[in-house]
Design an enzyme around this catalytic site. Structure first.
Site, PDB file in Angstrom:
ATOM      1  N   ARG B 122       3.783  -3.918  17.532  1.00 17.09           N
ATOM      2  CA  ARG B 122       2.840  -3.585  16.220  1.00 17.09           C
ATOM      3  C   ARG B 122       2.593  -1.970  16.014  1.00 17.09           C
ATOM      4  O   ARG B 122       1.520  -1.862  15.388  1.00 17.09           O
ATOM      5  CB  ARG B 122       1.596  -4.383  16.219  1.00 17.09           C
ATOM      6  N   LYS B 144       7.884   6.001   4.785  1.00 18.23           N
ATOM      7  CA  LYS B 144       8.567   4.922   4.248  1.00 18.23           C
ATOM      8  C   LYS B 144       9.896   4.689   5.492  1.00 18.23           C
ATOM      9  O   LYS B 144      10.547   5.481   5.778  1.00 18.23           O
ATOM     10  CB  LYS B 144       9.185   5.090   2.851  1.00 18.23           C
ATOM     11  N   GLU B 186      17.662  15.266  -4.243  1.00 12.69           N
ATOM     12  CA  GLU B 186      16.326  15.453  -3.928  1.00 12.69           C
ATOM     13  C   GLU B 186      15.726  16.496  -4.355  1.00 12.69           C
ATOM     14  O   GLU B 186      14.629  16.571  -4.841  1.00 12.69           O
ATOM     15  CB  GLU B 186      15.932  14.852  -2.737  1.00 12.69           C
ATOM     16  N   LYS B 230       6.476  16.668  -1.681  1.00 17.28           N
ATOM     17  CA  LYS B 230       6.305  15.687  -1.112  1.00 17.28           C
ATOM     18  C   LYS B 230       5.068  15.115  -0.594  1.00 17.28           C
ATOM     19  O   LYS B 230       4.486  14.058  -0.697  1.00 17.28           O
ATOM     20  CB  LYS B 230       7.615  15.470  -0.168  1.00 17.28           C
ATOM     21  N   GLU B 240       2.150   4.151  -2.506  1.00 13.19           N
ATOM     22  CA  GLU B 240       2.835   3.541  -3.775  1.00 13.19           C
ATOM     23  C   GLU B 240       1.934   2.798  -4.854  1.00 13.19           C
ATOM     24  O   GLU B 240       2.578   1.947  -5.319  1.00 13.19           O
ATOM     25  CB  GLU B 240       4.088   3.231  -3.501  1.00 13.19           C
ATOM     26  N   ARG B 244       2.960   8.094  -6.434  1.00 14.30           N
ATOM     27  CA  ARG B 244       4.037   8.134  -5.527  1.00 14.30           C
ATOM     28  C   ARG B 244       5.269   7.657  -6.363  1.00 14.30           C
ATOM     29  O   ARG B 244       6.313   7.804  -5.879  1.00 14.30           O
ATOM     30  CB  ARG B 244       3.698   7.433  -4.211  1.00 14.30           C
ATOM     31  N   ASN B 248      10.398   8.236  -7.432  1.00 17.57           N
ATOM     32  CA  ASN B 248      11.622   7.405  -7.660  1.00 17.57           C
ATOM     33  C   ASN B 248      12.300   7.940  -8.868  1.00 17.57           C
ATOM     34  O   ASN B 248      13.321   7.259  -9.271  1.00 17.57           O
ATOM     35  CB  ASN B 248      11.214   6.003  -7.669  1.00 17.57           C
ATOM     36  N   HIS B 251      15.952   7.311  -9.202  1.00 14.18           N
ATOM     37  CA  HIS B 251      16.330   6.123  -8.194  1.00 14.18           C
ATOM     38  C   HIS B 251      16.401   5.019  -8.761  1.00 14.18           C
ATOM     39  O   HIS B 251      17.193   4.019  -8.002  1.00 14.18           O
ATOM     40  CB  HIS B 251      15.078   6.226  -7.040  1.00 14.18           C
ATOM     41  N   HIS B 255      19.549   3.472  -7.282  1.00 14.71           N
ATOM     42  CA  HIS B 255      19.870   2.373  -6.471  1.00 14.71           C
ATOM     43  C   HIS B 255      20.602   1.357  -6.647  1.00 14.71           C
ATOM     44  O   HIS B 255      21.398   0.404  -5.849  1.00 14.71           O
ATOM     45  CB  HIS B 255      18.377   1.576  -6.083  1.00 14.71           C
ATOM     46  N   HIS B 268      23.809   8.453  -1.473  1.00 11.97           N
ATOM     47  CA  HIS B 268      22.403   8.163  -1.836  1.00 11.97           C
ATOM     48  C   HIS B 268      22.097   9.243  -3.106  1.00 11.97           C
ATOM     49  O   HIS B 268      21.694   9.303  -4.144  1.00 11.97           O
ATOM     50  CB  HIS B 268      21.256   8.218  -0.965  1.00 11.97           C
TER      51      HIS B 268
END
Lengths: 364, 364
Positions: B122, B144, B186, B230, B240, B244, B248, B251, B255, B268
């Site tokens: 965990r 993330k 980026e 960032k 998010e 945040r 994206n 993105h 994606h 990417h």
């Protein structure tokens, strides 16, 4: 008899709602939380047969868009493979971040549904609707989720708090007797580690081993006091930095026994019962607790129809070796939760292996 | 040129340390954080060949007990199957809750190592040592983690913040040119969404498409300003909930393109570059941004050697359909991040499908 217990956490608090027939209020309770429209209900075939339709009807009448999925019943299906099936269901139903997975079932369903919800889209909502006594008083509360690794229980998992825990005591009527008793092991645990009053109420009761002989008032006390104990401890230590470790009373040796018997011969509650008997005796042998007190504990364990001896054929050396795999091991030292009086425990990593061995030999 | 940037979070803050040759300080930096003794270093074969021994030597000299494991390189191995291998390594090495997984590699290694660390017991410690520009300025920061589902990128994952991000710019010397350019996508993103000064510095530079032509001062500005951007955004919105989402930018369509090309044809950064060109034009067509500004953005994209057109053979209808699978979809509506001026963006789910289609047709 209706109780509401708050689990107070820094990031997201939630309610444990205990009320007869509350299964029919599931949809309304979730609507009150303004959860997104899409819901996947996760269960197993036998639970779903009893309660699936009522849960779905309640959700639909509150306006939710519901899909359902059944995983096979049993601890041996608590694997990443089952989680992958839940991911596929999540994808098919295009769950969004505001969507919810509802776990309708016992600890296995709750742990897996919680873990899938924790890790789908990096975390969607989960609502726990426990149908076993063990899940009601323990696993549905507190956000521990996970699956087993072939070599160890719950090694894979995440902390992910539910948005709501809804407990309908009436569903216990269909719970097999052996599973009811397994849940009683966790209830007895709360008596020993936290709530002396709960302990003495159980001590005073003639019947602890079958639901049908239990007075509704006692069942209500058992559910409410156990959930309150768990909520108190989790509220003070969400991620097991300190206090929460006391909830593992009986679990250190219990987990080792479950693992060594392949999660089949002995169920979780039975393993915890054996673990509590062992831990009590270790505490006595270390001079921390009195023999008369551990005898009181063991009498309640027996009255609840739970085992106080090791299962036949389990090797003591193998148990001691398996303790090293416990998640609570730190710098190679196994941590034990040991009682010092009814309602009070302490945590120590100073338990010599020969004391463990001696106690286990006495339990053969 | 040494920079330290703090990522300030309510539960656990951490440092991004940027310094040449800092790979040799990895062990000491981790020792300063008082992490447990056991470390598993995760990498891929080519990165490990270049930097594995130095990382291990640094860890060992600081007193850590180090095991290492290489996963195959490439986005197509970013699967639950790879995570299961990391679980097996964790078990073999009996990692404890105080133990650490160190990710030495690009975004794929960082995401997978982070997810395994998030879900083993965990949650154990993770330290990110990014070796690609893209990982340095983006994926190693912010917590993330995750893997791909066969039908969608990063659908499985968790938020799990690293204890430290250690950036050694010298390791970029062995980064293939195409991957350097991917990272620049980026960096350009931060210029458009957050940092006009970074944008104008890139605009003023002759060379953006190869590390060897880039002045060390500009590289330092690129790393420091991107990491700061960032860290700023993540510090204000860890999970998010709102702000945040601006990260994206580019993105959403990016994606979809990556997914439709099987994560192979387009990397990417290239997908994000195409996505930024599309988003910029969508903003112009909706009257939110000026054509001259999107032309400035596209000029930098081109100067960095990145694509501004759709890959041949990708069906526009399939892109629009794939957008529905985006994690940011809410109530069926796709969210777009759109610029309103250099350094400022807004988030909207009010983009008509015919505008998307028209813009994509112009990019064929």
């Amino acid at each position: 008899m209706t109780s509401t217990i708050n689990v107070n956490l820094p990031q997201q608090s939630y309610e444990i709602a205990i009320a007869p027939a509350s299964l029919d209020q599931l949809g309304q309770s979730m609507a009150n939380l303004q959860l997104g429209q899409k819901v996947v209900l996760v269960s197993n075939p036998s639970i779903f047969k009893h309660y699936g339709e009522r849960a779905i009807a309640s959700l639909q009448s509150a306006g939710f868009n519901v899909a359902s999925y059944c995983l096979p019943a049993g601890e041996r299906y608590k694997t990443l493979n089952s989680i992958q099936k839940l991911y596929d269901v999540a994808l098919e139903n295009r769950l969004e971040r505001s969507s919810t997975m509802v776990a309708l079932g016992g600890g296995v369903i709750g742990d897996m549904t919680g873990f899938a919800a924790a890790t789908w889209l990096r975390g969607i909502n989960v609502v726990q609707v426990p149908t076993t006594l063990l899940a009601m008083v323990d696993s549905a509360i507190g956000g521990k989720t996970g699956v087993n690794h072939p070599n160890g229980k719950n090694l894979i998992g995440a902390f992910h708090q539910p948005r709501l825990v809804l407990i309908d005591p009436e569903v216990l009527k269909t719970l097999p007797m052996r599973e009811f008793r397994a849940g009683m092991a966790e209830v007895i645990k709360y008596g020993v580690i936290w709530d002396e009053e709960l302990f003495t109420q159980m001590e005073a009761s003639k019947h602890l081993n079958q639901l049908r002989y239990m007075k509704p008032e006692l069942l209500n006390e058992i559910l409410t006091r156990s959930c309150q104990a768990k909520a108190d401890v989790v509220g003070k230590d969400e991620k097991e930095g300190g206090l929460r470790a006391i909830l593992n009373y009986g679990h250190t040796i219990g987990h080792a026994i479950e693992s060594l018997t392949g999660y089949r011969l002995v169920n979780h509650g039975e393993a915890v019962a054996i673990g509590m008997v062992a831990a009590g005796q270790i505490a006595v042998n270390l001079g921390m607790w009195q023999q008369a007190e551990t005898d009181r504990q063991n009498a309640i364990v027996q009255k609840a129809g739970l085992p106080t001896k090791l299962p036949a054929g389990v090797d003591i050396a193998a148990i001691i070796d398996a303790l090293q795999l416990d998640k609570k091991v730190k710098a190679g030292k196994v941590r034990f939760v040991l009682p010092t009086q009814i309602g009070v425990v302490t945590v120590t990593d100073q338990v010599p292996a020969d004391v463990i061995q001696q106690v286990l030999q006495g339990m053969q």
